[in-house]
Structures are given as structure tokens and as C-alpha cells.
Design an enzyme around this catalytic site. Structure first.
Site, PDB file in Angstrom:
ATOM      1  N   HIS A  21       9.890  -0.426  -4.010  1.00 54.76           N
ATOM      2  CA  HIS A  21       9.009   0.696  -3.721  1.00 54.76           C
ATOM      3  C   HIS A  21       7.625   0.152  -3.435  1.00 54.76           C
ATOM      4  CE1 HIS A  21       6.912   4.517  -4.075  1.00 54.76           C
ATOM      5  NE2 HIS A  21       8.091   5.051  -3.849  1.00 54.76           N
ATOM      6  N   ASP A  45      16.052   7.160  -4.811  1.00 45.79           N
ATOM      7  CA  ASP A  45      17.220   7.428  -3.984  1.00 45.79           C
ATOM      8  C   ASP A  45      18.443   6.619  -4.345  1.00 45.79           C
ATOM      9  OD1 ASP A  45      16.324   9.508  -2.456  1.00 45.79           O
ATOM     10  OD2 ASP A  45      15.126   8.166  -1.209  1.00 45.79           O
TER      11      ASP A  45
HETATM   12  N1  ACO Z   1      16.252  -5.751  -0.890  1.00 44.56           N
HETATM   13  C1  ACO Z   1      15.914  -7.066  -0.796  1.00 44.56           C
HETATM   14  N2  ACO Z   1      14.651  -7.531  -0.714  1.00 44.56           N
HETATM   15  C2  ACO Z   1      13.667  -6.629  -0.741  1.00 44.56           C
HETATM   16  C3  ACO Z   1      13.915  -5.240  -0.850  1.00 44.56           C
HETATM   17  C4  ACO Z   1      15.265  -4.820  -0.933  1.00 44.56           C
HETATM   18  N3  ACO Z   1      15.554  -3.510  -1.041  1.00 44.56           N
HETATM   19  N4  ACO Z   1      12.748  -4.555  -0.853  1.00 44.56           N
HETATM   20  C5  ACO Z   1      11.775  -5.482  -0.757  1.00 44.56           C
HETATM   21  N5  ACO Z   1      12.331  -6.736  -0.683  1.00 44.56           N
HETATM   22  C6  ACO Z   1      11.584  -8.012  -0.633  1.00 44.56           C
HETATM   23  C7  ACO Z   1      11.023  -8.260   0.756  1.00 44.56           C
HETATM   24  O1  ACO Z   1      11.930  -8.992   1.569  1.00 44.56           O
HETATM   25  C8  ACO Z   1       9.770  -9.036   0.413  1.00 44.56           C
HETATM   26  O2  ACO Z   1      10.171 -10.351   0.095  1.00 44.56           O
HETATM   27  P1  ACO Z   1       9.179 -11.594   0.435  1.00 44.56           P
HETATM   28  O3  ACO Z   1       7.938 -11.343  -0.387  1.00 44.56           O
HETATM   29  O4  ACO Z   1       9.946 -12.788   0.029  1.00 44.56           O
HETATM   30  O5  ACO Z   1       8.924 -11.523   1.915  1.00 44.56           O
HETATM   31  C9  ACO Z   1       9.272  -8.389  -0.866  1.00 44.56           C
HETATM   32  O6  ACO Z   1      10.468  -7.873  -1.488  1.00 44.56           O
HETATM   33  C10 ACO Z   1       8.277  -7.252  -0.666  1.00 44.56           C
HETATM   34  O7  ACO Z   1       8.865  -6.292   0.205  1.00 44.56           O
HETATM   35  P2  ACO Z   1       8.079  -5.472   1.318  1.00 44.56           P
HETATM   36  O8  ACO Z   1       9.049  -4.988   2.345  1.00 44.56           O
HETATM   37  O9  ACO Z   1       6.906  -6.272   1.789  1.00 44.56           O
HETATM   38  O10 ACO Z   1       7.539  -4.269   0.450  1.00 44.56           O
HETATM   39  P3  ACO Z   1       6.996  -2.894   1.001  1.00 44.56           P
HETATM   40  O11 ACO Z   1       6.146  -2.326  -0.056  1.00 44.56           O
HETATM   41  O12 ACO Z   1       6.418  -3.050   2.362  1.00 44.56           O
HETATM   42  O13 ACO Z   1       8.325  -2.004   1.185  1.00 44.56           O
HETATM   43  C11 ACO Z   1      10.181  -0.631   0.706  1.00 44.56           C
HETATM   44  C12 ACO Z   1       8.809  -1.091   0.245  1.00 44.56           C
HETATM   45  C13 ACO Z   1      10.126  -0.183   2.179  1.00 44.56           C
HETATM   46  C14 ACO Z   1      10.600   0.581  -0.121  1.00 44.56           C
HETATM   47  C15 ACO Z   1      11.201  -1.787   0.532  1.00 44.56           C
HETATM   48  O14 ACO Z   1      11.286  -2.177  -0.823  1.00 44.56           O
HETATM   49  C16 ACO Z   1      12.598  -1.443   1.066  1.00 44.56           C
HETATM   50  O15 ACO Z   1      12.865  -1.636   2.266  1.00 44.56           O
HETATM   51  N6  ACO Z   1      13.520  -0.943   0.183  1.00 44.56           N
HETATM   52  C17 ACO Z   1      14.824  -0.519   0.614  1.00 44.56           C
HETATM   53  C18 ACO Z   1      14.761   0.874   1.277  1.00 44.56           C
HETATM   54  C19 ACO Z   1      14.524   1.981   0.265  1.00 44.56           C
HETATM   55  O16 ACO Z   1      15.193   2.069  -0.767  1.00 44.56           O
HETATM   56  N7  ACO Z   1      13.590   2.888   0.607  1.00 44.56           N
HETATM   57  C20 ACO Z   1      13.306   4.072  -0.222  1.00 44.56           C
HETATM   58  C21 ACO Z   1      11.965   3.982  -0.859  1.00 44.56           C
HETATM   59  S1  ACO Z   1      11.688   5.362  -1.908  1.00 44.56           S
HETATM   60  C22 ACO Z   1      11.269   6.590  -0.881  1.00 44.56           C
HETATM   61  O17 ACO Z   1      10.705   6.442   0.158  1.00 44.56           O
HETATM   62  C23 ACO Z   1      11.642   7.898  -1.248  1.00 44.56           C
END
Ligand code: ACO
Length: 431
Positions: free
Chosen positions: A310, A367
Site C-alpha cells: 500500500h 482487497d
Molecule cells: N508484490 C511484490 N512486490 C511488491 C508489491 C507486490 N504486491 N508491491 C510493492 N512491491 C515492491 C516493489 O517492487 C518495490 O520494490 P523495490 O523497492 O525493490 O523496487 C517496493 O515493493 C515498493 O513498491 P512501489 O510499487 O514503489 O510502491 P507504491 O507505493 O508505488 O505502490 C501499490 C503501492 C501500487 C499498492 C503496490 O504495492 C502494488 O502494486 N500492490 C499490488 C496491487 C494492489 O494490491 N493494489 C491495491 C492497493 S489498495 C487500494 O487501492 C484499495
């Protein structure tokens, strides 16, 4: 504490005031940055460090896993309140008195008729249409049937603003119910205004012709809770979209239609559908959760563990905790044995002790479990995000209303241009 931030640009010092939130959050007020520095801007893709507004609606502390609507803890509201009470609270700032609640409820009911021509638009969608695309289009189409909603001076006319708000809360559930009925091959129908808001939605969605619909209190309670948990989440992607579209003085229906499109994506509200599809494919592939954990950690592999991570929560998502308990209750009460629940629990257990996930503070989000409840209720997976949109209506309305009543300026970010410098046009024959 000093009430100023100092910025040194090319040896020149500038002072900026600090803004202090009611929970002592500190923000640097850079409203005068360009004018006093001769055009310097800040850059922050994804707004990871930028407060786009001041807001009195929702407080969340991602480090401590706190979420409050207008000061009330999400746990307290989810366990005790009705969705419409929470809607009123978010929009108007305080819990309603009995009289206020009754009026709000009655006014929403009397606005729950949708123009019959909307049915023709819905019928024209192909079978392949995603329900979020349908919902966004139909919500935008409501503007055509309520043309003044786009031109009202909301700052002047409180009555017209109220009328538009109850129209949104009355009509959009009908559109949602019709969308699910079309998908399930059921004739489109209105609900029963003698019922409560949540009961009526369930009946509108599921009642079969020539059958008496019997309410299941477990489903009513679970849906009420899910809607409350989704009701607002401060400046997320779809809410920021609603505020920015509304900042051009586009009306509430048009702004919410844009919010629905923003919510659709799998990184935001679309995650609930993506989570269930992921859990099903892991199950179909033999249920080896470790294989998918490795894929999620492999930077060469685009696979992400949907429902994890998140932007704001870095300890846990309090909504996920509540939903996890509700999922167990609903499945237990309905006697549903769902193999994907075991996959979900297995993935959560592995992730919580995995260095990659721990180092990046990746925890299950709201979710991760919601799709499992929706599935147990008989809602098709491509309707999950539509259910999220239904829950988020009060938040979008509250944030849009706050933005308009505060007379916020049109949202128009700056950029840092990194393209070509001035070039002279050459005719095609000389290139
Ligand atoms: N699975 C694996 N790795 C992940 C995940 C994941 N679900 N989420 C983040 N990471 C990793 C990224 O690859 C990144 O790694 P790095 O630092 O080695 O490059 C690090 O964690 C940070 O991730 P970001 O994408 O930079 O974080 P951001 O805050 O931009 O994104 C997000 C948050 C979009 C929710 C992300 O965690 C994600 O894509 N999750 C999966 C989709 C999801 O469940 N979305 C629902 C969110 S809740 C809502 O909107 C209601």
C-alpha cells in the site's frame, strides 16, 4: 518548534511557513515558491510527498495502521454503524441525529428512480463490456438526464447541492444493480423503498422474477461492513481524480464517473478482482504458494502479489484485519468451503515472514480478502470493483463537496520539461 522551513537554492535562502495538521503532521507550504524564487518548482511523481489539499474528512496514519472518518475509528464504525450513517458523517462532518438520518434516508429513496432511457443505453453494451466501463458510462450519462447538476453554483445553492448528493446516493446503486442483473441475465427492476439501503441493494441485485427475495442478515451485515470499510480513504488515486475533475467545476456525476474509471485499475480498486483471479490461478496450478512468492520477488518477472502493499500503510491495513475476520464469519455462517481461502491464508503467512516483503513493509491490503466474501455472496468477480465503487460514493461526494465549498483553485500541476530545445521546422522533402 520553528514555524518555518528554510530552503537554500544556489546560495540564496528562502523561508516557507509550516502547516500543522490536527494530528501534528508537518507540511511545508510552498504556495509562494515560484513567485519568490523566480519560477522554481518541486517535482514529486505519484505525489509520494505532496499534500494536495487540507482536508477535515479522513485521517490515516500508515505507520501505526490508524484510519478514522471525521475522528471516529474505522473499527468502531464498521462494527456499530450503518453505511448511510457513515455516508452522512463523511459528507456533513457529524453523525446524524434520528431526524437527520430519516430525512437523508427518505430523500435518497425518493431519488432512486432512473430514467427509463438509461436502460436502453445499458442494453446496447456488448456482453464483453466490463461492468466498471458500463458503470462509468452510465454515471456520466446521468448528467444528460440531470443537466442542471453540471451548471449549478454549488457555493451559492446549498439546497441544489444537497439534491445532487441524494441523487448520486439514490441512483448509482440502481445502475449497479442493473449492471449485475444484466450480467446474470435477469430483467432490470427497481428495489423496494420500504427496505433499508443495504437490504434494498441486495434485493435489487439478486431478486429473481416470481420469487420472494429473503434477506440473509449475515450478508446484510457483511455488505454493510464492506461498504463502510471502503467509504473513504483520503487522497487516493480515484478521490484525487474526483477532486481534480471537480476543480474545473465539472458536476458531481461527471466527476464521479471519472473517479470510477480511476478506481478500475488493478493497482487501485481493480485489485480485488485481480486478487481473486490470482488466487484461482494459483489453486488451478496446484496450490504451490511458494512458487508465486518467488515470482513476486523476481524483478525480471512482472508478477506482483495482488492485494499486498500500500502506498500509505507501512505496518498493516486496519481494514484488512476487519475483513479477514468478517470473511471467516461469512464463510462459516454460509457453510461455504472455498479452497482459495486456504491459498490466501498460506500466502499471507509466507509473506509476513519473508525478508523481501518485511523489508518493503508489504502487508495484505483491504482487497486481499474482500473478493472472497463477495464471491460467497454470489457476486461475479468482474463486479467486485463495482461494489468498491458503491462503497466509495460517500467519500467521493464528501471530498468533492469539501473542495467546492473551500473554493479550491483548478488543479493544474507544473512539470519539468526534459524534451528537445527549440528546433526549426524542415519540410518533409529535406528530412
Ligand atoms: N508484490 C511484490 N512486490 C511488491 C508489491 C507486490 N504486491 N508491491 C510493492 N512491491 C515492491 C516493489 O517492487 C518495490 O520494490 P523495490 O523497492 O525493490 O523496487 C517496493 O515493493 C515498493 O513498491 P512501489 O510499487 O514503489 O510502491 P507504491 O507505493 O508505488 O505502490 C501499490 C503501492 C501500487 C499498492 C503496490 O504495492 C502494488 O502494486 N500492490 C499490488 C496491487 C494492489 O494490491 N493494489 C491495491 C492497493 S489498495 C487500494 O487501492 C484499495
Amino acid at each position: 518548534m520553528s514555524k518555518k522551513a528554510k530552503l537554500l537554492i544556489n546560495n540564496q535562502e528562502f523561508d516557507f511557513p509550516l502547516v500543522l495538521g490536527s494530528e501534528n503532521e508537518i507540511s511545508i507550504d510552498v504556495k509562494q515558491l515560484r513567485s519568490i524564487t523566480g519560477g522554481v518548482t518541486t517535482i514529486d511523481p505519484g505525489f509520494k510527498n505532496t499534500a494536495s489539499c487540507e482536508s477535515k474528512i479522513t485521517y490515516l496514519d500508515g505507520e501505526k495502521g490508524i484510519l478514522r472518518y471525521r475522528g471516529y475509528a474505522i473499527e468502531d464504525l464498521a462494527n456499530n454503524a450503518s453505511f448511510l450513517e457513515v455516508a452522512y458523517l463523511l459528507i456533513y462532518g457529524n453523525l446524524p441525529t434520528e431526524d437527520q438520518y430519516k430525512k437523508f434516508n427518505d430523500d435518497i429513496k425518493s431519488e432512486s428512480i432512473v430514467d427509463e432511457d438509461i436502460k436502453k443505453i445499458l442494453e446496447a453494451f456488448p456482453k464483453s463490456a466490463h461492468p466498471m466501463g458500463i458503470l462509468s458510462s452510465l454515471t456520466s450519462a446521468l448528467t444528460a438526464f440531470n443537466p442542471t447538476s453540471n451548471t449549478i453554483d454549488y457555493n451559492r445553492s446549498k439546497a441544489e447541492l444537497y439534491e445532487t448528493i441524494v441523487k448520486v446516493l439514490g441512483k448509482i446503486p440502481v445502475l449497479i444493480a442493473w449492471t449485475i442483473r444484466k450480467k446474470n441475465g435477469l430483467p432490470l427492476d427497481y428495489g423496494d423503498t420500504s427496505l433499508g439501503y443495504v437490504e434494498n441493494i441486495l434485493k435489487m441485485m439478486f431478486k429473481k422474477p416470481n420469487e420472494t427475495y429473503v434477506q440473509n442478515p449475515i450478508l446484510v451485515n457483511a455488505l454493510n461492513k464492506l461498504l463502510i470499510l471502503h467509504a473513504d480513504h483520503e487522497q487516493n488515486c480515484s478521490t484525487s481524480t474526483v477532486r481534480i475533475v471537480g476543480s474545473s467545476h465539472a458536476g458531481l456525476f461527471a466527476s464521479i464517473s471519472a473517479g470510477i474509471s480511476a478506481l478500475w485499475g488493478p493497482l487501485h480498486g481493480g485489485a480485488n478482482q485481480a486478487v481473486l483471479e490470482m488466487l484461482e490461478s494459483i489453486n488451478d496450478d496446484g496450490g504451490d504458494t511458494n512458487k508465486y512468492m518467488q515470482k513476486a520477488k523476481d524483478k525480471e518477472d512482472p508478477f506482483r502479489l495482488m492485494g499486498f502493499g500500500h502506498r500509505v500503510y507501512k505496518s498493516f491495513d486496519p481494514r484488512a484485519k476487519i475483513i479477514k475476520v468478517a470473511t471467516d464469519e461469512v464463510l462459516d455462517d454460509l457453510g461455504v468451503v472455498d479452497p482459495v481461502l486456504d491459498i490466501a491464508k498460506g500466502l499471507e503467512k509466507e509473506a509476513l515472514s519473508d525478508k523481501y516483503f518485511v523489508d518493503r513493509s508489504l502487508y495484505p491490503n483491504v482487497d486481499f480478502y474482500s473478493g472472497i466474501i463477495y464471491r460467497a455472496m454470489g457476486i461475479p468477480s468482474d463486479m467486485f470493483t463495482v461494489m468498491f465503487a458503491l462503497g466509495r460514493l460517500p467519500g467521493w461526494i464528501a471530498q468533492w463537496r469539501e473542495m467546492r465549498l473551500r473554493n479550491e483553485p483548478i488543479g493544474r500541476p507544473r512539470q519539468v520539461y526534459t524534451g528537445e530545445n527549440h528546433r526549426k521546422y524542415t519540410p518533409i522533402s529535406n528530412r
